[in-house]
Design a protein around this motif. Structure first.
Motif, short mmCIF file in Angstrom:
data_model
loop_
_atom_site.label_atom_id
_atom_site.label_comp_id
_atom_site.label_asym_id
_atom_site.label_seq_id
_atom_site.Cartn_x
_atom_site.Cartn_y
_atom_site.Cartn_z
N VAL A 21 5.65 -10.93 -5.99
CA VAL A 21 4.77 -11.08 -4.84
C VAL A 21 5.04 -12.44 -4.19
O VAL A 21 5.00 -13.47 -4.85
CB VAL A 21 3.29 -10.97 -5.26
N THR A 22 5.31 -12.42 -2.90
CA THR A 22 5.61 -13.65 -2.15
C THR A 22 4.32 -14.43 -1.88
O THR A 22 3.22 -13.88 -2.03
CB THR A 22 6.29 -13.32 -0.81
N PRO A 23 4.45 -15.68 -1.44
CA PRO A 23 3.25 -16.45 -1.12
C PRO A 23 2.36 -15.79 -0.05
O PRO A 23 1.15 -15.97 -0.07
CB PRO A 23 3.81 -17.78 -0.60
N ASP A 24 2.95 -14.99 0.85
CA ASP A 24 2.14 -14.31 1.86
C ASP A 24 1.75 -12.89 1.41
O ASP A 24 1.43 -12.04 2.23
CB ASP A 24 2.82 -14.31 3.22
N GLN A 25 1.80 -12.67 0.09
CA GLN A 25 1.32 -11.43 -0.56
C GLN A 25 2.15 -10.18 -0.23
O GLN A 25 1.65 -9.06 -0.29
CB GLN A 25 -0.16 -11.19 -0.25
N THR B 116 6.64 -18.34 -10.83
CA THR B 116 6.28 -18.97 -9.57
C THR B 116 7.32 -18.56 -8.53
O THR B 116 8.52 -18.63 -8.77
CB THR B 116 6.27 -20.50 -9.71
N ILE B 117 6.83 -18.16 -7.37
CA ILE B 117 7.69 -17.72 -6.28
C ILE B 117 7.40 -18.60 -5.07
O ILE B 117 6.24 -18.75 -4.67
CB ILE B 117 7.41 -16.25 -5.89
N TYR B 118 8.44 -19.17 -4.49
CA TYR B 118 8.31 -19.95 -3.25
C TYR B 118 9.04 -19.22 -2.13
O TYR B 118 9.98 -18.46 -2.38
CB TYR B 118 8.92 -21.35 -3.40
N SER B 119 8.64 -19.51 -0.93
CA SER B 119 9.33 -19.00 0.24
C SER B 119 9.58 -20.18 1.19
O SER B 119 8.72 -20.50 2.01
CB SER B 119 8.50 -17.91 0.93
N PRO C 253 11.00 -17.94 6.23
CA PRO C 253 10.81 -16.48 6.28
C PRO C 253 12.06 -15.73 5.82
O PRO C 253 13.18 -16.06 6.20
CB PRO C 253 10.52 -16.21 7.76
N GLY C 254 11.85 -14.74 4.96
CA GLY C 254 12.95 -13.92 4.48
C GLY C 254 13.73 -14.51 3.32
O GLY C 254 14.67 -13.90 2.83
N VAL C 255 13.35 -15.70 2.87
CA VAL C 255 14.04 -16.36 1.75
C VAL C 255 13.01 -16.61 0.66
O VAL C 255 11.91 -17.08 0.94
CB VAL C 255 14.66 -17.71 2.20
N ILE C 256 13.39 -16.28 -0.59
CA ILE C 256 12.49 -16.57 -1.70
C ILE C 256 13.23 -17.30 -2.80
O ILE C 256 14.45 -17.16 -2.95
CB ILE C 256 11.81 -15.31 -2.27
N GLU C 257 12.49 -18.09 -3.54
CA GLU C 257 12.97 -18.76 -4.74
C GLU C 257 12.16 -18.19 -5.90
O GLU C 257 10.94 -18.24 -5.89
CB GLU C 257 12.75 -20.27 -4.66
N VAL C 258 12.86 -17.64 -6.89
CA VAL C 258 12.21 -17.10 -8.08
C VAL C 258 12.60 -18.00 -9.24
O VAL C 258 13.79 -18.12 -9.56
CB VAL C 258 12.65 -15.64 -8.35
N TYR C 259 11.63 -18.66 -9.82
CA TYR C 259 11.91 -19.57 -10.93
C TYR C 259 12.05 -18.78 -12.23
O TYR C 259 11.84 -17.56 -12.26
CB TYR C 259 10.80 -20.62 -11.01
#
Length: 160
Positions: free
Chosen positions: A111-115, A129-132, A135-141
């Motif tokens: 789930v992204t920060p904007d749900q 933890t997921i960061y964005s 827009p359209g880019v995510i970081e999955v730790y």
């Protein structure tokens, strides 16, 4: 003069602490456990329009993620892989061989920060933890177990 020192220190340190708190990356997303997403992995279903990644060893990954191609994964922690149902079944056979009732493998949604749902995950570790950053880019730790959970305790014992 002595009464001015605390006031002087406060006037210097308060802006520093406030500026440090503003450096945070912003809102975060998370991993959400979900039975339907877990069944996609346990049935060896390869999702169309998704790119697969793993962390750990290729023959027995610590975690697997499938990111919807509407998103781009920005990370040096995950290794991209072309999956097949056969490969997923091999991974599942490995997972079953090391099955623990106290720390089972689970799956769910990324789930992204904007749900928004950006993909699915499968791992023993259920917190992430997921960061964005844009827009359209995510970081999955890297995933981890909640402190004090059975998986966390098992990992600590294994590390001894």
């Amino acid at each position: 003069m002595i009464n001015r020192i605390p006031l002087l220190l406060l006037s210097i340190l308060l802006p520093v602490f406030l500026s440090i708190s503003c450096v945070a990356k912003g809102p975060t997303g998370h991993w959400q456990q979900n039975q339907e997403a877990q069944k996609l992995f346990t049935s060896a279903t390869v999702l169309r329009n998704h790119t697969y990644y793993y962390t750990g060893q290729k023959a027995r990954p610590d975690a697997i993620i499938a990111i919807d191609n509407a998103y781009r994964l920005q990370s040096n922690l995950w290794i991209q892989i072309d999956v097949t149902p056969k490969l997923i079944k091999e991974w599942l056979a490995w997972y079953k061989s090391e099955f623990s009732v106290y720390c089972p493998y689970r799956g769910g949604y990324i789930v992204t920060p904007d749900q928004q749902i950006a993909g699915i995950w499968y791992s023993k570790e259920t917190v992430n933890t997921i960061y964005s950053p844009e827009p359209g880019v995510i970081e999955v730790y890297l995933p981890y177990s909640a402190s004090g959970s059975m998986c966390d305790r098992r990992r600590r014992l294994d590390d001894l």
